[in-house]
Scaffold this active site. Structure first.
Site, PDB file in Angstrom:
ATOM      1  N   ARG A   1       0.840  -1.213   0.000  1.00  0.00           N
ATOM      2  CA  ARG A   1       0.000   0.000   0.000  1.00  0.00           C
ATOM      3  C   ARG A   1       0.871   1.256   0.000  1.00  0.00           C
ATOM      4  O   ARG A   1       0.555   2.263  -0.615  1.00  0.00           O
ATOM      5  CB  ARG A   1      -0.972   0.001   1.199  1.00  0.00           C
ATOM      6  CG  ARG A   1      -1.727   1.328   1.335  1.00  0.00           C
ATOM      7  CD  ARG A   1      -2.998   1.251   2.167  1.00  0.00           C
ATOM      8  NE  ARG A   1      -2.845   0.560   3.428  1.00  0.00           N
ATOM      9  CZ  ARG A   1      -2.173   1.018   4.489  1.00  0.00           C
ATOM     10  NH1 ARG A   1      -1.571   2.201   4.464  1.00  0.00           N
ATOM     11  NH2 ARG A   1      -2.090   0.307   5.601  1.00  0.00           N
TER      12      ARG A   1
ATOM     13  N   ASP B   1      -8.029  17.481 -16.320  1.00  0.00           N
ATOM     14  CA  ASP B   1      -8.304  16.079 -16.645  1.00  0.00           C
ATOM     15  C   ASP B   1      -7.841  15.877 -18.087  1.00  0.00           C
ATOM     16  O   ASP B   1      -8.433  16.406 -19.019  1.00  0.00           O
ATOM     17  CB  ASP B   1      -9.804  15.795 -16.490  1.00  0.00           C
ATOM     18  CG  ASP B   1     -10.157  14.321 -16.692  1.00  0.00           C
ATOM     19  OD1 ASP B   1      -9.424  13.627 -17.424  1.00  0.00           O
ATOM     20  OD2 ASP B   1     -11.168  13.870 -16.122  1.00  0.00           O
TER      21      ASP B   1
ATOM     22  N   LYS C   1      -8.570   4.333 -19.823  1.00  0.00           N
ATOM     23  CA  LYS C   1      -8.900   4.627 -21.220  1.00  0.00           C
ATOM     24  C   LYS C   1      -7.665   4.407 -22.106  1.00  0.00           C
ATOM     25  O   LYS C   1      -7.225   3.288 -22.244  1.00  0.00           O
ATOM     26  CB  LYS C   1      -9.469   6.045 -21.317  1.00  0.00           C
ATOM     27  CG  LYS C   1     -10.507   6.371 -20.222  1.00  0.00           C
ATOM     28  CD  LYS C   1     -11.798   5.589 -20.366  1.00  0.00           C
ATOM     29  CE  LYS C   1     -12.736   5.696 -19.175  1.00  0.00           C
ATOM     30  NZ  LYS C   1     -13.049   7.024 -18.678  1.00  0.00           N
TER      31      LYS C   1
ATOM     32  N   TYR D   1     -17.081  15.138 -17.328  1.00  0.00           N
ATOM     33  CA  TYR D   1     -17.363  13.706 -17.279  1.00  0.00           C
ATOM     34  C   TYR D   1     -18.412  13.467 -16.190  1.00  0.00           C
ATOM     35  O   TYR D   1     -18.246  13.916 -15.050  1.00  0.00           O
ATOM     36  CB  TYR D   1     -16.073  12.936 -16.989  1.00  0.00           C
ATOM     37  CG  TYR D   1     -16.313  11.498 -16.630  1.00  0.00           C
ATOM     38  CD1 TYR D   1     -16.764  10.602 -17.594  1.00  0.00           C
ATOM     39  CD2 TYR D   1     -16.134  11.047 -15.337  1.00  0.00           C
ATOM     40  CE1 TYR D   1     -17.023   9.290 -17.263  1.00  0.00           C
ATOM     41  CE2 TYR D   1     -16.383   9.727 -15.004  1.00  0.00           C
ATOM     42  CZ  TYR D   1     -16.829   8.859 -15.968  1.00  0.00           C
ATOM     43  OH  TYR D   1     -17.093   7.562 -15.635  1.00  0.00           O
TER      44      TYR D   1
HETATM   45  C1  LIG Z   1     -13.605   7.555 -17.455  1.00  0.00           C
HETATM   46  C2  LIG Z   1     -13.281   8.939 -17.058  1.00  0.00           C
HETATM   47  C3  LIG Z   1     -13.046   9.270 -15.715  1.00  0.00           C
HETATM   48  C4  LIG Z   1     -13.235   8.269 -14.589  1.00  0.00           C
HETATM   49  O1  LIG Z   1     -12.276   7.263 -14.635  1.00  0.00           O
HETATM   50  P1  LIG Z   1     -12.517   5.772 -14.040  1.00  0.00           P
HETATM   51  O2  LIG Z   1     -11.212   5.122 -14.320  1.00  0.00           O
HETATM   52  O3  LIG Z   1     -13.676   5.201 -14.794  1.00  0.00           O
HETATM   53  O4  LIG Z   1     -12.834   5.926 -12.609  1.00  0.00           O
HETATM   54  C5  LIG Z   1     -12.679  10.572 -15.419  1.00  0.00           C
HETATM   55  N1  LIG Z   1     -12.564  11.514 -16.380  1.00  0.00           N
HETATM   56  C6  LIG Z   1     -12.796  11.231 -17.681  1.00  0.00           C
HETATM   57  C7  LIG Z   1     -12.659  12.305 -18.705  1.00  0.00           C
HETATM   58  C8  LIG Z   1     -13.160   9.942 -18.065  1.00  0.00           C
HETATM   59  O5  LIG Z   1     -13.403   9.675 -19.347  1.00  0.00           O
END
Ligand SMILES: *Cc1c(COP(=O)(O)O)cnc(C)c1O
Length: 375
Positions: free
Chosen positions: A47, A171, A196, A99
């Protein structure tokens, strides 16, 4: 070093015990202490630190040009950690097109422990400027935004944040450091859903925060990561680091394919609008062309005939898989308003395409046969 080279080499090391070129996965939860009670190899308990997670953190810090990176259990956990690092009473400015999972987190959870959040149009710097309050500590940017693909001028918003004594966090999930490097444009930190494009194969959930400097805020975030415990496990760290090695080449293909699909949709008689930032008619095109090297792999489009027609198109595609998420080799089609649920401001006739790594002509033929039914 250039991004392609960093992507292949940053974070990776030859295994000292065996010479293995592909890094082993260190599943061990705990590490041996020396007789004097110290930890001479630097690891105590997974951790707190694990070789696979550290390798991934090192690689993402290098790609984004930051001083520190922290890997979390998901993109949402990474974003959550940024909010947790704020002091109650702080005010957060967030974009209106955000998002939807984060919009919910900001609205439902952050406000319950004493943060206040306002949602503004981040593409309009004067709206941002007038929404800043004396207690504003964070301006959250998402560009391109999901799913409307709006573009925010990162340098301009970061400058507004700094004048107000606030952080600017971007982001960067849709662009990845291959297309856009927010820290070089003035942002203080970057958040990723590594689920992603970074992971890139629809098989690992993870999140990353990269901060430009090693500040008290960064140390607080590290404490939230290791003591709060929402860490990325070794196997996911390994999968995502492996994804990073091919990220520059995958992004190029996603973007080239997306551009061709967007151009096809823009001239299609069954299509009303294609808000893709790579098209010259997009209101954010000039800013995107300045701050991004290519325009991304997501293409949203609005069909003529409303929500009913949008559902028909999603039903008729054969190659595009009806699924949420993006960043993998497979192309997805998704009706966003229905997955975002009540309160969504996404138009009912909008479909979001996650353009994969198939041949673009096959994708275009598939969309063409699905759209033809509407004419
Ligand atoms: C998918 C996504 C998130 C959240 O991510 P997770 O890995 O699903 O928790 C945050 N910001 C954007 C732009 C996303 O596409």
């Amino acid at each position: 070093m250039r991004l392609e080279t960093l992507a292949v080499h940053a974070g990776s090391r030859i295994d000292p015990a065996t010479g293995a070129v592909a890094m082993p996965i260190y599943l061990s939860t705990t590490f041996e202490r020396a007789a004097d009670g110290s930890y001479p190899r630097g690891y105590i308990y997974t951790r707190l630190g694990n070789p696979n997670r550290e390798a991934l953190e090192e690689a993402t810090a290098a790609l984004e040009g930051g001083a520190v990176a922290m890997a979390f259990a998901s993109g949402s956990a990474a974003a959550f950690a940024v909010l947790q690092a704020l002091i109650p009473g702080a005010h957060v400015l967030a974009p209106k097109d955000l998002y939807h999972g984060l919009a919910r987190m900001f609205r439902e959870i952050a406000t319950a422990w004493g943060l206040s959040v306002s949602f503004v149009d981040m593409a309009d710097p004067s709206a941002v400027e007038s929404a800043i309050r004396p207690e504003t500590r964070l301006i959250w940017v998402e560009t391109p935004s999901n799913p409307m693909l709006r573009i925010t001028d990162i340098a301009q918003i970061a400058a507004l944040a700094h004048r107000a004594g606030a952080f600017c966090i971007c982001d960067n999930t849709l662009a990845t450091p291959i297309l856009q490097r927010p820290l070089a444009l003035g942002a203080d930190g970057v958040v990723h859903s590594a689920t992603k494009y970074m992971g890139g194969h629809s098989d690992a959930i993870g999140g990353i925060v990269v901060l430009k400097e090693e500040t008290p805020f960064a140390r607080r975030m590290r404490e939230i990561q290791t003591t709060g415990g929402a860490i990325l496990p070794p196997f996911e760290s390994w999968l995502i680091l492996r994804g990073l090695q091919t990220l520059p080449y995958r992004m190029r293909a996603h973007c080239e394919n997306a551009m061709r699909v967007a151009a096809f949709l823009a001239q299609h008689p069954a299509v009303e609008a294609v808000p893709y930032p790579g098209l010259p008619g997009h209101p954010g095109h000039a800013v995107a062309a300045r701050q991004m090297s290519m325009f991304g792999g997501l293409v949203s489009f609005q069909v003529r005939g409303g929500q009913e027609a949008a559902f028909q198109v999603a039903e008729r595609t054969r190659l595009f898989i009806r699924a949420t998420s993006f960043g993998g080799p497979e192309s997805f089609i998704e009706h966003r308003a229905s997955i975002e649920g009540p309160g969504s401001s996404t138009p009912g006739n909008l479909l979001r395409l996650a353009i994969g790594l198939e041949h673009p002509e096959d994708l275009i033929e598939d969309l063409d046969q699905a759209l033809r039914a509407l004419l």
